[in-house]
Design an enzyme around this catalytic site. Structure first.
Site, PDB file in Angstrom:
ATOM      1  NE  ARG A  80      -1.974  -8.874 -14.711  1.00 51.79           N
ATOM      2  CZ  ARG A  80      -1.445  -7.994 -14.130  1.00 51.79           C
ATOM      3  NH1 ARG A  80      -0.217  -7.942 -13.240  1.00 51.79           N
ATOM      4  NH2 ARG A  80      -1.918  -6.844 -14.122  1.00 51.79           N
TER       5      ARG A  80
ATOM      6  CD  GLU B  73      -1.150   2.417  -8.792  1.00 50.53           C
ATOM      7  OE1 GLU B  73      -1.627   1.297  -9.298  1.00 50.53           O
ATOM      8  OE2 GLU B  73      -1.196   2.896  -7.917  1.00 50.53           O
TER       9      GLU B  73
ATOM     10  CE  LYS C 119       3.024  -2.216 -10.255  1.00 49.86           C
ATOM     11  NZ  LYS C 119       2.700  -1.176 -10.753  1.00 49.86           N
TER      12      LYS C 119
HETATM   13  P1  ATP Z   1       0.735  -5.188 -10.587  1.00 51.53           P
HETATM   14  O1  ATP Z   1      -0.288  -6.145 -10.267  1.00 51.53           O
HETATM   15  O2  ATP Z   1       2.364  -5.697 -10.691  1.00 51.53           O
HETATM   16  O3  ATP Z   1       0.921  -3.631  -9.856  1.00 51.53           O
HETATM   17  P2  ATP Z   1      -0.263  -3.826 -12.639  1.00 51.53           P
HETATM   18  O4  ATP Z   1      -0.760  -4.051 -13.731  1.00 51.53           O
HETATM   19  O5  ATP Z   1      -1.155  -2.955 -11.594  1.00 51.53           O
HETATM   20  O6  ATP Z   1       0.594  -4.875 -12.283  1.00 51.53           O
HETATM   21  P3  ATP Z   1       1.240  -1.278 -13.765  1.00 51.53           P
HETATM   22  O7  ATP Z   1       2.089  -0.596 -13.462  1.00 51.53           O
HETATM   23  O8  ATP Z   1      -0.240  -0.858 -13.908  1.00 51.53           O
HETATM   24  O9  ATP Z   1       0.702  -2.704 -13.045  1.00 51.53           O
HETATM   25  O10 ATP Z   1       1.572  -1.948 -15.220  1.00 51.53           O
HETATM   26  C1  ATP Z   1       1.942  -1.208 -16.290  1.00 51.53           C
HETATM   27  C2  ATP Z   1       1.668  -1.870 -17.669  1.00 51.53           C
HETATM   28  O11 ATP Z   1       2.287  -3.234 -17.475  1.00 51.53           O
HETATM   29  C3  ATP Z   1       0.206  -2.202 -17.631  1.00 51.53           C
HETATM   30  O12 ATP Z   1       0.009  -1.987 -19.310  1.00 51.53           O
HETATM   31  C4  ATP Z   1      -0.030  -3.706 -17.206  1.00 51.53           C
HETATM   32  O13 ATP Z   1      -1.024  -4.150 -17.996  1.00 51.53           O
HETATM   33  C5  ATP Z   1       1.319  -4.319 -17.589  1.00 51.53           C
HETATM   34  N1  ATP Z   1       1.743  -5.351 -16.810  1.00 51.53           N
HETATM   35  C6  ATP Z   1       1.713  -5.409 -15.491  1.00 51.53           C
HETATM   36  N2  ATP Z   1       1.933  -6.658 -15.024  1.00 51.53           N
HETATM   37  C7  ATP Z   1       1.983  -7.707 -16.122  1.00 51.53           C
HETATM   38  C8  ATP Z   1       2.435  -8.988 -16.657  1.00 51.53           C
HETATM   39  N3  ATP Z   1       2.675  -9.904 -15.401  1.00 51.53           N
HETATM   40  N4  ATP Z   1       2.596  -9.269 -17.551  1.00 51.53           N
HETATM   41  C9  ATP Z   1       2.208  -8.498 -18.558  1.00 51.53           C
HETATM   42  N5  ATP Z   1       2.101  -6.989 -18.549  1.00 51.53           N
HETATM   43  C10 ATP Z   1       1.993  -6.635 -17.325  1.00 51.53           C
HETATM   44 MG    MG Z   2      -2.077  -1.115 -11.766  1.00 54.14          MG
END
Ligand code: ATP
Ligand code: MG
Length: 560
Positions: free
Chosen positions: A262, A35, A272
């Site tokens: 994660r 995102e 983020k």
């Molecule tokens: P954040 O909480 O940092 O915003 P998010 O999952 O909302 O994390 P996205 O941009 O939606 O962030 O993530 C893109 C991809 O990366 C998704 O498939 C998500 O599951 C994966 N991802 C995000 N954070 C992690 C992490 N700490 N470890 C492994 N994979 C991750």
């Molecule tokens: Mg997200």
């Protein structure tokens, strides 16, 4: 980046299993779906490594898909940064996609759901809807709007789209089951009204699709075969499948969602939203501040793509959430830089040394090996003269036998240079040592082939010639948080654990050839650690970041 690891992780086992069960290999397709509401962080590196790694292993396409359904938080800056970071990590996507490109298709499908009586417009307050939702142990109750006629739903949904309603007044909900044991199945919201400009669709839309409605359908549109997400989406899988059921055509590939753990890194936060807070509140200077666990921050700090790859490869892909010690990441960069970073000399806490028997005004250029770990690294010349800097902590008037550095009456070797002996020192009125007077042994020059040049003395010190040295700003970093997992405390906010001393700015004195160093260049300051040139550097002012120290604290931990 090549896919080198030998043993399969559990996700790869799932793919292998599907292939054994006659899923056509040519239909394999993956995606990495960030995102664009912030910069990528080290946790994302695991997801990138997983998805792009699968693409390489099976020679299958991997899309870079921006999950851009929330105009309030998403920006073009983040899209650009994400692309830059994925490329820098060494991966190539098949096509660049945006969920927002599918807004029309998603809308058309939503109309079909309404016509089939599977979606309805609800105009209750969010509080009312929340109460009707029930609890995990108590079934929900139906909304009074659940049985609106198709005609009325179509008209209301159209008005939502036309911008006739205020934000928060109307939503489109899927009509599933208010008694489901899975709360997410209790008539989830598909669309909400948002009067916000989107970074790509501008003001075309006043309604925006929710993540659950968007994600699986986007996978389906792109014909992604395996959709990997983190564990918190496990409960969403039922909804993912329900939404797919509504549009699925049997002749097409049906995407399957699978979850993995994660990754969390110690002494930092990888969310983020939380990283955005550090930027917004000025705790760090920017998303790419070298203290940030973002890919751009790590790059600016001096990390290499290889070190990040080796880190993600070592920690692997897991089924359970856990905390990875940041020293594992530091181990990988130290390991890589040991092989590739040229050795140079710099003094960060200077003490003046005067060689009383070295002729005034004279200078010579000594040979210095660039990297003992790399036969092709060659050598360079470093200037030597009567007045030098050494590190303050490398001199003591008196010290016990274990102090292998300079003390009065004793000798040390200057790296690439001569053996010197401390004869006396001068102090200021507060008793601080401000200068050491030494004599040097003219026959002891390193590499000169004389008997004295081979003479062994206990200590070797790094140094710089004062009149030749270039001054640089040196930024030293400590952990950004004082706690190992700052965002897991019930009583306290992660911001309470911010380390106030995570940045220290000092002045350093470096070998003159470093004047030519380019932004991003990485070197080892001998005996001090690895450093790299920060983008803040100008032709007038050199700025170095300390990447990591030389000491391998991880090896120590592993030994225990
Ligand atoms: P954040 O909480 O940092 O915003 P998010 O999952 O909302 O994390 P996205 O941009 O939606 O962030 O993530 C893109 C991809 O990366 C998704 O498939 C998500 O599951 C994966 N991802 C995000 N954070 C992690 C992490 N700490 N470890 C492994 N994979 C991750
Ligand atoms: Mg997200």
């Amino acid at each position: 980046m090549s896919e080198t690891s030998k043993s399969l992780n559990f996700i790869e086992h799932i793919v292998e299993e599907d292939l054994r069960n006659s899923f056509p290999k040519e239909n394999l397709r993956f995606r990495f779906p960030p995102e664009p509401n912030g910069y990528l962080h080290i946790g994302h590196a695991s997801s990138i490594y997983l998805n792009f790694g699968l693409g390489l292993r099976y020679n299958a396409p991997v899309n870079l898909r921006f999950d851009d359904t929330n105009p309030a938080k998403e920006e073009q800056e983040f899209v650009d940064a994400i692309k830059r970071d994925v490329e820098w990590l060494g991966y190539t996507w098949d096509t660049e996609r945006y969920a927002s490109d599918y807004f029309q298709q998603l809308y058309d499908w939503a109309l079909i759901l309404i016509k089939e009586g599977k979606a309805y417009v609800d105009d209750q307050s969010s509080e009312e809807m929340a109460t009707q939702k029930g609890t995990p142990t108590q079934a929900g109750t139906n909304s009074p709007n659940r049985n609106r006629s198709v005609k009325e739903n179509l008209a209301l949904f159209n008005q939502m789209k036309e911008g006739k309603f205020e934000e928060g007044t109307h939503v489109l909900r899927a009509k599933i089951d208010m008694t489901s044991s899975n709360m997410l199945m209790r008539d989830p919201i598909m669309y909400r009204v948002l009067h916000k400009a989107h970074h790509r669709t501008n003001t075309d839309w006043c309604i925006y699709p929710m993540y659950d409605w968007t994600h699986g359908e986007s996978d389906y549109i792109e014909q992604v075969s395996h959709s990997f997400c983190t564990l918190e989406f496990a409960m969403h899988r039922e909804l993912y499948d329900w939404f797919l059921d509504q549009v699925y055509d049997e002749n097409k590939v049906r995407p399957r969602q699978r979850e993995f753990a994660r990754r969390n890194l110690s002494h930092t936060v990888v969310s983020k939203r939380k990283l955005a807070k550090l930027v917004e509140t000025g705790v760090v200077s920017s998303w790419d501040d070298p203290r940030m666990p973002t890919i751009s921050g790590l790059r600016r700090r001096g990390y290499t793509p290889e070190s990040i790859y080796n880190f993600t490869d070592t920690i692997g892909i897991a089924k359970r959430d856990n905390l990875i010690d940041v020293s594992l990441l530091e181990f990988q960069i130290r390991n890589h830089l040991n092989k590739v970073a040229p050795r140079v000399m710099g003094v960060l806490d200077p003490l003046k040394v005067v060689l009383t028997n070295y002729p005034e005004g004279e200078e010579e250029w000594l040979d210095a090996e660039n990297n003992p770990e790399d036969d092709n690294a060659g050598s360079r010349k470093v200037p030597f003269s009567r007045e030098l800097y050494i590190e303050k902590e490398d001199f003591r008037e008196e010290a016990n036998k274990k102090f292998f550095r300079l003390k009065l009456g004793k000798e040390v070797r200057l790296k690439n240079g001569y053996i010197i002996k401390a004869e006396s020192c001068t102090k200021d009125t507060d008793g601080n040592i401000i200068e050491v007077q030494c004599t040097y042994d003219p026959k002891s020059k390193s590499g000169s082939g004389t008997e004295e040049s081979l003479r062994k003395v206990k200590g070797t010190l790094h140094w710089v010639s004062i009149k030749h040295a270039v001054e640089a700003e040196i930024r030293l970093y400590d952990r950004l948080f004082t706690d190992e997992s700052p965002d897991t405390h019930k009583e306290k906010d992660f911001m309470d654990f911010v380390n106030p001393d995570s940045l220290q700015v000092i002045k350093g004195y470096l070998e003159p050839h470093l004047k030519e160093a380019k932004i991003g260049d990485r070197v080892q300051f001998q005996r001090l650690g690895y450093f790299c040139v920060d983008p803040d550097s100008t032709t007038e002012k050199l700025v170095f970041n300390k990447t990591v120290g030389l000491r391998d604290s991880w090896a120590k931990i592993a030994e225990k």
